[in-house]
Design a protein around this motif. Structure first.
Motif, PDB file in Angstrom:
ATOM      1  N   ILE A 116      37.861  50.497  30.071  1.00  0.00           N
ATOM      2  CA  ILE A 116      38.300  49.927  28.798  1.00  0.00           C
ATOM      3  C   ILE A 116      38.720  48.493  29.058  1.00  0.00           C
ATOM      4  CG2 ILE A 116      39.918  50.091  26.863  1.00  0.00           C
ATOM      5  CD1 ILE A 116      39.707  53.110  28.960  1.00  0.00           C
ATOM      6  N   SER A 117      38.139  47.555  28.329  1.00  0.00           N
ATOM      7  CA  SER A 117      38.471  46.145  28.544  1.00  0.00           C
ATOM      8  C   SER A 117      38.709  45.447  27.214  1.00  0.00           C
ATOM      9  CB  SER A 117      37.356  45.429  29.312  1.00  0.00           C
ATOM     10  OG  SER A 117      36.145  45.461  28.583  1.00  0.00           O
ATOM     11  N   GLU A 118      39.582  44.442  27.266  1.00  0.00           N
ATOM     12  CA  GLU A 118      39.795  43.583  26.110  1.00  0.00           C
ATOM     13  C   GLU A 118      38.704  42.522  26.125  1.00  0.00           C
ATOM     14  OE1 GLU A 118      43.305  40.791  24.093  1.00  0.00           O
ATOM     15  OE2 GLU A 118      43.609  41.741  26.054  1.00  0.00           O
TER      16      GLU A 118
ATOM     17  N   THR B 299      39.944  39.253  31.130  1.00  0.00           N
ATOM     18  CA  THR B 299      39.887  40.060  32.358  1.00  0.00           C
ATOM     19  C   THR B 299      40.825  41.260  32.282  1.00  0.00           C
ATOM     20  OG1 THR B 299      41.600  38.678  33.393  1.00  0.00           O
ATOM     21  CG2 THR B 299      39.289  38.054  33.777  1.00  0.00           C
ATOM     22  N   ASN B 300      41.443  41.478  31.130  1.00  0.00           N
ATOM     23  CA  ASN B 300      42.367  42.587  30.933  1.00  0.00           C
ATOM     24  C   ASN B 300      41.599  43.888  30.771  1.00  0.00           C
ATOM     25  OD1 ASN B 300      44.670  44.087  30.394  1.00  0.00           O
ATOM     26  ND2 ASN B 300      44.664  43.563  28.205  1.00  0.00           N
ATOM     27  N   GLY B 301      41.929  44.888  31.599  1.00  0.00           N
ATOM     28  CA  GLY B 301      41.214  46.150  31.502  1.00  0.00           C
ATOM     29  C   GLY B 301      41.903  47.271  32.232  1.00  0.00           C
ATOM     30  N   THR B 302      41.426  48.493  32.006  1.00  0.00           N
ATOM     31  CA  THR B 302      41.972  49.670  32.658  1.00  0.00           C
ATOM     32  C   THR B 302      40.903  50.766  32.659  1.00  0.00           C
ATOM     33  OG1 THR B 302      43.839  51.206  32.710  1.00  0.00           O
ATOM     34  CG2 THR B 302      42.948  50.671  30.543  1.00  0.00           C
ATOM     35  N   TYR B 303      41.270  51.958  33.158  1.00  0.00           N
ATOM     36  CA  TYR B 303      40.371  53.109  33.173  1.00  0.00           C
ATOM     37  C   TYR B 303      41.075  54.308  32.536  1.00  0.00           C
ATOM     38  CZ  TYR B 303      37.604  50.613  36.696  1.00  0.00           C
ATOM     39  OH  TYR B 303      36.844  49.700  37.372  1.00  0.00           O
ATOM     40  N   THR B 304      40.286  55.225  31.986  1.00  0.00           N
ATOM     41  CA  THR B 304      40.884  56.471  31.533  1.00  0.00           C
ATOM     42  C   THR B 304      41.319  57.291  32.743  1.00  0.00           C
ATOM     43  OG1 THR B 304      38.696  57.500  31.412  1.00  0.00           O
ATOM     44  CG2 THR B 304      39.621  56.642  29.369  1.00  0.00           C
ATOM     45  N   ASP B 305      42.418  58.005  32.568  1.00  0.00           N
ATOM     46  CA  ASP B 305      42.945  58.862  33.621  1.00  0.00           C
ATOM     47  C   ASP B 305      42.081  60.122  33.708  1.00  0.00           C
ATOM     48  OD1 ASP B 305      44.609  59.766  35.602  1.00  0.00           O
ATOM     49  OD2 ASP B 305      46.443  59.267  34.510  1.00  0.00           O
ATOM     50  N   PHE B 306      42.490  61.051  34.593  1.00  0.00           N
ATOM     51  CA  PHE B 306      41.685  62.241  34.808  1.00  0.00           C
ATOM     52  C   PHE B 306      41.872  63.287  33.719  1.00  0.00           C
ATOM     53  CE2 PHE B 306      41.437  60.070  38.744  1.00  0.00           C
ATOM     54  CZ  PHE B 306      40.173  60.356  39.220  1.00  0.00           C
TER      55      PHE B 306
ATOM     56  N   LYS C  28      47.640  47.237  27.089  1.00  0.00           N
ATOM     57  CA  LYS C  28      48.361  46.269  26.266  1.00  0.00           C
ATOM     58  C   LYS C  28      47.421  45.113  25.927  1.00  0.00           C
ATOM     59  CE  LYS C  28      52.979  44.287  25.905  1.00  0.00           C
ATOM     60  NZ  LYS C  28      54.274  44.101  26.591  1.00  0.00           N
ATOM     61  N   VAL C  29      47.201  44.876  24.628  1.00  0.00           N
ATOM     62  CA  VAL C  29      46.221  43.877  24.195  1.00  0.00           C
ATOM     63  C   VAL C  29      46.765  43.109  22.990  1.00  0.00           C
ATOM     64  CG1 VAL C  29      44.241  45.236  25.010  1.00  0.00           C
ATOM     65  CG2 VAL C  29      45.086  45.554  22.672  1.00  0.00           C
ATOM     66  N   ALA C  30      46.033  42.059  22.603  1.00  0.00           N
ATOM     67  CA  ALA C  30      46.359  41.333  21.383  1.00  0.00           C
ATOM     68  C   ALA C  30      46.131  42.237  20.172  1.00  0.00           C
ATOM     69  CB  ALA C  30      45.506  40.073  21.274  1.00  0.00           C
TER      70      ALA C  30
ATOM     71  N   ALA D  97      42.635  42.225  18.903  1.00  0.00           N
ATOM     72  CA  ALA D  97      41.615  42.206  19.949  1.00  0.00           C
ATOM     73  C   ALA D  97      40.505  43.207  19.649  1.00  0.00           C
ATOM     74  CB  ALA D  97      42.250  42.534  21.303  1.00  0.00           C
ATOM     75  N   THR D  98      39.424  43.054  20.390  1.00  0.00           N
ATOM     76  CA  THR D  98      38.332  44.030  20.357  1.00  0.00           C
ATOM     77  C   THR D  98      38.287  44.738  21.700  1.00  0.00           C
ATOM     78  OG1 THR D  98      37.011  42.748  18.786  1.00  0.00           O
ATOM     79  CG2 THR D  98      35.847  44.365  20.135  1.00  0.00           C
ATOM     80  N   LEU D  99      38.326  46.075  21.677  1.00  0.00           N
ATOM     81  CA  LEU D  99      38.245  46.863  22.903  1.00  0.00           C
ATOM     82  C   LEU D  99      36.802  47.289  23.149  1.00  0.00           C
ATOM     83  CD1 LEU D  99      41.373  49.218  22.755  1.00  0.00           C
ATOM     84  CD2 LEU D  99      41.037  47.165  24.122  1.00  0.00           C
ATOM     85  N   VAL D 100      36.403  47.181  24.416  1.00  0.00           N
ATOM     86  CA  VAL D 100      35.060  47.592  24.823  1.00  0.00           C
ATOM     87  C   VAL D 100      35.186  48.824  25.711  1.00  0.00           C
ATOM     88  CG1 VAL D 100      32.927  46.915  25.964  1.00  0.00           C
ATOM     89  CG2 VAL D 100      34.279  45.197  24.733  1.00  0.00           C
ATOM     90  N   PHE D 101      34.494  49.904  25.341  1.00  0.00           N
ATOM     91  CA  PHE D 101      34.519  51.162  26.096  1.00  0.00           C
ATOM     92  C   PHE D 101      33.147  51.355  26.743  1.00  0.00           C
ATOM     93  CE2 PHE D 101      37.484  51.398  22.613  1.00  0.00           C
ATOM     94  CZ  PHE D 101      38.614  51.998  23.156  1.00  0.00           C
TER      95      PHE D 101
END
Length: 789
Positions: free
Chosen positions: A41-43, A47-54, A61-63, A66-70
């Motif tokens: 998941i990225s804004e 360069t702001n991003g993360t991953y889904t957990d298990f 945390k985003v603006a 913002a637009t999130l890209v999955f």
């Protein structure tokens, strides 16, 4: 006019403020039928991003606008406008072209939690091997043994009975009746008792190993690394799974899990169970029956409650009850005739035809374990606070022959019990858009560990066994620790990681054989420094330094080189590595080299008979003043087509004692061990395998694997007189999955029926001056059926 200008400026200011406003967005990512761990998941345009957990969840945390890209390998990417939404759940769709033979996807299981955060392994400056739920099922991983089969420079064995496990990583070995060199972590909680590390693995979403000292993150005794296991979590939709298995030795196995909401979106449950019962596959020639029988049941229950928008509570309880064979060492035979008199016609470790299990006592072992954890999580705006409270109790017993001959002479009865309370408070940063992430916390443990050992001698006059020698003591460990870890992304390509942990262990002993209570304190600072440089998008270079610490304690008594207490083991660890991902993630090549400098390396010691023991049996832990271990590892994965993968790996581990003294059991003579190889350490190892996973039809999926692992030469004692040659085991599994819910698989382990041993006691170290060995499992095969609904 001036009023309009002020109004325009005010509107402009409000729009800029709204644009700059940050909000926290969370949610779950699924496909048509299940959760998706490891989704990126990225804004957008940052360069702001993360991953889904298990469990398929994410937190970013985003603006506010913002637009999130999955995005996820094999699935169509989606873009979602945040628009001040705090919860965004997304269902991803598979690429329609995925069934096209020309489309070859890369590896998609490259995430883990080695640093207690979900991260891409190829971006992590550690030597890590991790498998998600799909890989675990495809590989047929059922326990720690089958997991470590895939990892060079890691060796897992067991002997004597249930709960006697030995794990060796990079030349650092498990010590019998001592502490494991690796932290064993389940759902973020470190289990304090090494007896539990080889329990059946079922209903889990991740298993991974991170090599090298991990005290800064996982605490004391993580001197060689950590094994991290995540169980599947309660879900907001109903999911159930049942499986059955049958294999060699009349072994029946069943597993079951059910999960769902008790109150939609607020309260969830998960119940899992595993059971097995079998006669065994290793025979006692005197009693004419198998000795490795097993009957085991495990039940795990979880409750998760969303107490508020930012607070949740997770309760976990597990009960384990296992009974099986024990104390079935094989002893020398002559012309297929068991030897009744100890100390004659000893055989070399590799003389398999000269060893047989001939004891007149069947023997048995048991392990009962209870585990409970309460985890309270506060998701605040900028930090996450987790309180974890754990209680763990285990009772292990082993009974059986101790002369290992056809006539009644000696029996052994041993209890190894533990009772432990843990409390940890951890505070972590959650700002995914920051160049700095951190964790700080405190830990407390109160643990009682009892070791009762009784040797019984057969009385010809009375015709019964009578107590001959008894040891009974309890070591109490009270530990306080404070820790912190900091990641600093200095540039887009260069990251510095700093960790520090302070452990203080107050150790005391109550011993029926000693009139005075023993007390000691061990304390140690464990720093960690890690440097990572992203040379390109596909290449990571890293270097690590870490301080390792395994606490000291007390033995049964002081006899010769065995002193009443033994010192804490300390290491300085250096590692250099490179990680490469090429060919659109279809080729993964990782390599690392390491050097470990030991101070007071711990080693198990057994002294039997002789004047100094008054004919008794004394065991304990001793220290070698100085030792070192060095070597390297290479891991390779290639996906040349959509139909199969190639796996290969090699590890070299040389562990040498530089300064120290030991003692032969029978002669009572001390000897210098300087320059000798450290016992129990395979000198090298390699794996070579093929894996396949593809769709036969729109409703039928095929998966299969074949794996060859070689375990190198092993020196069994510090005198290096007894050594086993390298041996190789070949395992395979073939499976089909229908409609994504029904599965059928067949498997075989040690297909070539290779003879091998997992432990050897030579005449200078074993009872009665006779060599004894613990035999590895012969060829076994089985079938499994599973159904998800």
């Amino acid at each position: 006019m001036k009023c309009k200008l002020h109004l325009l400026l005010l509107l402009l200011l409000l729009s800029v403020t709204a644009y700059a406003q940050k909000i926290t967005v969370k949610g779950y990512i699924t496909n048509a039928s299940d959760i998706l761990p490891g989704v990126a998941i990225s804004e957008k345009n940052t360069t702001n991003g993360t991953y889904t957990d298990f469990d398929g969840s994410y937190y970013i945390k985003v603006a506010a606008n913002a637009t999130l890209v999955f995005s996820y390998l094999g699935y169509e990417s989606q873009e979602v406008l945040v628009n001040n939404q705090s919860t965004i759940n997304v269902s991803l769709k598979e690429f329609k072209s995925q069934l096209d033979e020309l489309v070859i996807l890369g590896f998609d299981d490259g995430i883990g939690q080695a640093r207690r955060r979900t991260e891409a392994i190829q971006n992590l400056p550690e030597s890590v091997v991790a498998y998600n739920e799909k890989a675990i099922e495809a590989k047929g991983i059922q326990n720690l043994q089958t997991f470590t089969d895939y990892i060079p420079n890691v060796n897992f064995t067991s002997s004597l009975g249930i709960g006697n496990n030995f794990l060796t990583v990079r030349g650092i070995s498990h010590i019998r009746n001592g502490e494991s060199p690796v932290a064993f972590v389940v759902d973020g909680v470190t289990l304090p008792d090494a007896n539990l590390i080889n329990q059946e693995l079922f209903d889990i979403s991740l298993i991974e190993i991170v090599k090298g000292p991990q005290g800064a993150l996982y605490g004391k005794n993580a001197i060689a690394g950590a094994i991290n296991i995540l169980t599947n979590k309660p879900t907001n939709t109903f999911k159930h799974h049942v499986s059955f298995g049958y294999s060699s030795g009349q072994l029946f196995k069943t597993q079951f899990s059910t999960s769902g909401p008790l109150v939609k979106d607020k309260l969830f449950y998960r119940i899992s169970a595993s059971g097995k019962k079998g006669d065994g596959v290793i025979d006692n020639e005197t009693l004419d029956r198998p000795v490795d029988f097993i009957e085991e049941g495990i039940v795990r229950a979880q409750i998760k409650a969303n107490l508020s928008e930012k607070t949740n509570l997770a309760l976990t309880g597990q009960y384990l009850n296992s009974e099986g064979g024990g104390s079935y060492f094989a002893s020398p035979i002559v012309d297929e005739t068991p030897i009744a008199t100890p100390g004659i016609n000893n055989a070399a470790p590799d003389s398999f035809e000269n060893y047989a299990i001939t004891a007149d006592e069947l023997g048995g072992s048991s392990l009962e374990g209870t585990y409970a954890n309460a985890k309270l999580t506060f998701n605040l705006d900028n930090v996450k606070v987790v309180s974890s409270t754990t209680y763990n109790k285990s009772d292990r017993n082993n009974f059986g022959d101790f002369d290992y001959t056809v006539v009644p002479q000696l029996t052994l009865d041993q209890d190894s019990d533990s009772d432990t309370f843990n409390q940890e408070i951890k505070v972590s940063s959650v700002a995914t858009d920051s160049r700095i992430s951190w964790d700080v916390g405190a830990f407390y443990q109160d643990s009682d560990k009892r070791l009762f050992t009784q040797v019984n001698a057969f009385s010809l006059a009375d015709g019964v066994f009578l107590p001959f020698a008894t040891g009974d003591f309890t070591n109490t460990f009270k530990t306080f620790a404070a820790f912190g870890f900091l990641d600093i992304k200095a540039t887009d390509r260069f990251t510095i990681s700093l960790g520090l942990r302070y452990d203080n262990d107050d150790v005391s002993q109550e011993n029926i054989a000693l009139t005075e209570k023993q007390e000691r304190t061990d304390s140690e600072l464990q720093p960690k420094l890690s440097l990572a440089y992203k040379a390109s998008d596909n290449v990571l270079l890293y270097a690590n330094y870490g301080r390792g610490y395994r606490n000291g304690g007390f033995n049964q008594a002081e006899i010769g080189v065995i002193e009443v207490d033994y010192e804490a083991e300390l290491t300085n660890n250096f590692e250099f590595g490179i990680k490469n991902s090429f060919w659109k993630d279809r080729l993964i090549l990782n390599a690392s080299g390491f050097y470990i400098d030991f101070e007071n390396q711990q080693q198990f010691k057994l002294i039997v008979g002789g004047a100094e023991t008054n004919g008794s049996v004394i065991n304990g832990i001793i220290n070698f003043d100085e030792s070192e271990s060095y070597g390297f590892e290479v891991d390779l994965r290639i996906r040349p087509s959509k139909y199969f993968d190639i796996l290969a790996g090699y590890g070299l581990s040389k562990s040498v004692i530089n300064e120290g003294t030991s003692r032969y059991s029978r002669s009572g003579q001390d000897f210098d061990v300087a320059g000798n190889n450290t016992p129990f350490v395979p000198q090298d190892s390699y794996i070579l395998g093929l894996e396949s996973n593809f769709d036969l039809t729109k409703r039928t999926e095929f998966n299969g694997n074949i794996l060859l692992k070689q375990t190198g030469e092993i020196f069994w004692h510090e005198d290096n007189l007894d050594v086993s040659s390298a041996y190789s085991l070949l395992n395979a599994k073939l499976g089909l999955t229908f409609n994504n819910n029904f599965s059928l698989s067949v498997w075989g382990n040690n297909i070539l029926d290779q003879d091998y041993i997992t432990e050897f006691f030579g005449d200078a170290f074993s009872n009665g001056g006779k060599d004894v060995v613990w035999k590895g499992n012969p060829v076994t095969a089985g079938i499994n059926l599973g159904y998800k609904f």
